[in-house]
Design a protein around this motif. Structure first.
Motif, PDB file in Angstrom:
ATOM      1  N   PHE A 113      -7.076   5.613  -4.423  1.00 17.75           N
ATOM      2  CA  PHE A 113      -6.514   4.341  -3.945  1.00 17.75           C
ATOM      3  C   PHE A 113      -6.771   4.190  -2.443  1.00 17.75           C
ATOM      4  CE2 PHE A 113      -2.793   2.023  -2.252  1.00 17.75           C
ATOM      5  CZ  PHE A 113      -2.804   0.880  -3.032  1.00 17.75           C
ATOM      6  N   ASP A 114      -6.482   5.242  -1.682  1.00 19.42           N
ATOM      7  CA  ASP A 114      -6.690   5.201  -0.235  1.00 19.42           C
ATOM      8  C   ASP A 114      -8.174   5.275   0.129  1.00 19.42           C
ATOM      9  OD1 ASP A 114      -3.962   4.957   0.282  1.00 19.42           O
ATOM     10  OD2 ASP A 114      -3.674   7.127   0.450  1.00 19.42           O
ATOM     11  N   ASN A 115      -8.934   6.131  -0.564  1.00 20.74           N
ATOM     12  CA  ASN A 115     -10.372   6.246  -0.285  1.00 20.74           C
ATOM     13  C   ASN A 115     -11.108   4.930  -0.492  1.00 20.74           C
ATOM     14  OD1 ASN A 115     -10.235   8.950   0.413  1.00 20.74           O
ATOM     15  ND2 ASN A 115     -10.789   9.677  -1.623  1.00 20.74           N
ATOM     16  N   THR A 166       0.842  -1.195   0.000  1.00 15.93           N
ATOM     17  CA  THR A 166       0.000   0.000   0.000  1.00 15.93           C
ATOM     18  C   THR A 166       0.878   1.246   0.000  1.00 15.93           C
ATOM     19  OG1 THR A 166      -0.135  -0.021   2.427  1.00 15.93           O
ATOM     20  CG2 THR A 166      -1.918  -1.133   1.210  1.00 15.93           C
ATOM     21  N   GLU A 167       2.191   1.065  -0.085  1.00 15.51           N
ATOM     22  CA  GLU A 167       3.152   2.169  -0.057  1.00 15.51           C
ATOM     23  C   GLU A 167       3.155   2.913  -1.385  1.00 15.51           C
ATOM     24  OE1 GLU A 167       4.951   3.246   2.582  1.00 15.51           O
ATOM     25  OE2 GLU A 167       3.872   1.728   3.747  1.00 15.51           O
ATOM     26  N   HIS A 168       2.790   4.181  -1.336  1.00 18.12           N
ATOM     27  CA  HIS A 168       2.683   4.989  -2.550  1.00 18.12           C
ATOM     28  C   HIS A 168       4.000   5.060  -3.320  1.00 18.12           C
ATOM     29  CE1 HIS A 168      -0.979   7.393  -0.840  1.00 18.12           C
ATOM     30  NE2 HIS A 168      -1.158   6.078  -0.792  1.00 18.12           N
ATOM     31  N   ARG A 180      -7.913  -4.120   0.527  1.00 18.46           N
ATOM     32  CA  ARG A 180      -6.976  -4.362   1.622  1.00 18.46           C
ATOM     33  C   ARG A 180      -7.558  -5.380   2.583  1.00 18.46           C
ATOM     34  NH1 ARG A 180      -4.903   1.780   3.082  1.00 18.46           N
ATOM     35  NH2 ARG A 180      -4.391   2.283   0.909  1.00 18.46           N
ATOM     36  N   ASN A 237      -9.703   2.051  -0.142  1.00 17.44           N
ATOM     37  CA  ASN A 237      -9.066   1.047   0.707  1.00 17.44           C
ATOM     38  C   ASN A 237      -8.450  -0.089  -0.126  1.00 17.44           C
ATOM     39  OD1 ASN A 237      -8.342   0.464   3.372  1.00 17.44           O
ATOM     40  ND2 ASN A 237      -9.948  -1.080   3.537  1.00 17.44           N
ATOM     41  N   PHE A 255      -3.589   8.238  -5.910  1.00 15.78           N
ATOM     42  CA  PHE A 255      -3.418   7.772  -4.538  1.00 15.78           C
ATOM     43  C   PHE A 255      -4.539   8.226  -3.611  1.00 15.78           C
ATOM     44  CE2 PHE A 255       1.143   7.231  -5.835  1.00 15.78           C
ATOM     45  CZ  PHE A 255       1.100   5.851  -5.791  1.00 15.78           C
ATOM     46  N   ASP A 256      -5.147   9.361  -3.867  1.00 19.35           N
ATOM     47  CA  ASP A 256      -6.324   9.767  -3.087  1.00 19.35           C
ATOM     48  C   ASP A 256      -7.427   8.723  -3.242  1.00 19.35           C
ATOM     49  OD1 ASP A 256      -5.138  12.067  -2.133  1.00 19.35           O
ATOM     50  OD2 ASP A 256      -6.204  13.422  -3.512  1.00 19.35           O
TER      51      ASP A 256
END
Length: 91
Positions: A63-65, A8-10, A90, A67, A60-61
């Motif tokens: 990607f994280d939103n 999950t590392e950008h 995830r 999960n 990435f916004d």
């Protein structure tokens, strides 16, 4: 032997993609409002007509939103550079 990794590392995702000339993208026509749409990595010569480039920040916004995690291979079974990746939920 090919081996899959998950991260999950950008910075790791960006490095992997850029080493293969990949850029962050989304499938055309899939984003609306706050949703960036279906995320992809755009590699030259592969499905470019169906993808729309976006910035790494947008990628990435979303990607994280959503999960997501990045499942990928560095090399194929025969030792060639691999472009295989998959965006997964995830754990």
């Amino acid at each position: 032997m090919s081996e899959s990794k998950t991260t999950t590392e950008h910075d790791e995702i960006k490095r992997w993609a850029e080493e293969r000339n990949g850029k962050p993208a989304r499938v055309k026509g899939t984003g609306s409002g706050q949703d960036e749409g279906i995320l992809r990595i755009n590699f030259p010569g592969y499905a470019e007509e169906s993808l729309e480039d976006i910035s790494w920040d947008e990628f990435f916004d979303e990607f994280d939103n959503k999960n997501l995690a990045f499942l990928y291979q560095d090399q194929t079974a025969d030792g060639q550079t691999s472009r295989f990746f998959k965006l997964i939920e995830r754990a």
